[in-house]
Design an enzyme around this catalytic site. Structure first.
Site, PDB file in Angstrom:
ATOM      1  N   SER A 103      36.014  46.347  35.330  1.00  0.00           N
ATOM      2  CA  SER A 103      37.178  46.421  34.629  1.00  0.00           C
ATOM      3  C   SER A 103      37.217  45.720  33.494  1.00  0.00           C
ATOM      4  CB  SER A 103      38.197  45.093  35.921  1.00  0.00           C
ATOM      5  OG  SER A 103      39.536  44.476  35.562  1.00  0.00           O
TER       6      SER A 103
ATOM      7  N   TYR B 257      37.911  37.737  42.094  1.00  0.00           N
ATOM      8  CA  TYR B 257      38.004  39.463  41.442  1.00  0.00           C
ATOM      9  C   TYR B 257      36.922  39.471  39.873  1.00  0.00           C
ATOM     10  CZ  TYR B 257      40.183  43.663  39.951  1.00  0.00           C
ATOM     11  OH  TYR B 257      39.949  44.888  39.381  1.00  0.00           O
TER      12      TYR B 257
END
Length: 279
Positions: free
Chosen positions: A177, A190
């Protein structure tokens, strides 16, 4: 003295190879690289029961690949199974697997090898997000984010990479990501998991280079936030430069990067510029 000369020589060789790789990447940006044929290849996708994983499954179904679908959500995974068959896949296998549990990954991986064969393209896509401030995030949710978003990659690599090396061919795909490149507010756990996934995939990529495992390819994907259930309600301060991405667009980019055997894919490209500024 001899050790210094050896180190200098290794550095020169490394810089030379890096320069060649950069020139090659630049050339293929201008002139598209030929796309490989993945018909008949066994493609395993984690988190295939919804979102990006489902879209990737449908696209590989259209390309004639053999699909192995993993998800903890049995119903969602069965829906993807049906969609893949409708998209043209003749061989699709759906397995319920909890990617937060190492032993479950090993168990299902063993089943896949027995029932389907050696996986040739591994796409680590499964992911979860809490979206809470660090001090507000429960310990168990943070641990699960690390287990699914990062540690699962360790166990899937251990399960399927040996056969790829033995067969002298394989492709490892890490869906990281942009949050694995830059810290983001309310995504501490995350970001940590995605930074780890990126670092791990890149490190194994370097290992394959050093060990001259030329048949083992790697693609590391770093998209900005995607319009899936995971990031519902997210917004961006600069939509012109960093828009919230349509999942279909991202899926197309990922498949194209795999077919061209690109090592890195940042979506949108502006992320690459952000990384230059960060450095």
């Amino acid at each position: 003295m001899a050790s210094k000369l050896k180190s200098a020589k290794e550095l020169i060789v490394f810089l030379g190879k890096s320069g060649i790789a950069f020139l090659e990447a630049t050339m293929f940006t201008i002139i598209p690289k030929p796309r490989k044929n993945v018909a008949g290849e066994i493609v395993l996708i984690t988190g295939a029961g919804s979102g990006l994983g489902r879209l990737l499954a449908i696209r590989f179904a259209r390309l004639g690949s053999v699909l192995v679908l993993w998800d903890i959500n049995k119903e969602g995974n069965e829906d993807t199974y049906r969609m893949a068959r409708e998209a043209g896949a003749t061989r699709v296998y759906a397995y319920t697997c909890d990617c937060s549990q190492r032993e479950d990954i090993y168990r299902v991986a063993k089943q896949v090898k027995k029932e389907v064969g050696d996986v040739s393209i591994l796409i680590n896509n499964a992911g979860i997000v809490t979206g809470k401030s660090f001090l507000d995030c429960p310990d168990d949710l943070m641990e699960k984010a690390l287990d699914v978003n990062f540690k699962a990659h360790l166990w899937t690599y251990k399960s399927f990479l040996p056969a790829m090396i033995a067969n002298k061919r394989g492709h490892l795909v890490c869906i990281s990501s942009s949050a694995g490149l830059v810290g983001v507010n309310k995504l501490a756990d995350y970001c940590a998991s995605k930074f780890a996934a990126f670092g791990f995939a890149e490190s194994v990529f370097v290992e394959t280079l050093v060990q001259k495992l030329e048949g083992i390819k790697t693609t590391i994907v770093c998209p900005f936030f995607i319009k899936t259930g995971m990031f519902e309600g997210c917004s961006t301060a600069r939509p012109f430069l960093l828009p919230i991405l349509e999942p279909e667009y991202v899926a197309d980019k990922i498949v194209d990067a795999i077919l061209q055997e690109k090592v890195y894919l940042n979506v949108p490209r502006f992320i690459s510029f952000v990384m230059l500024l960060k450095r």
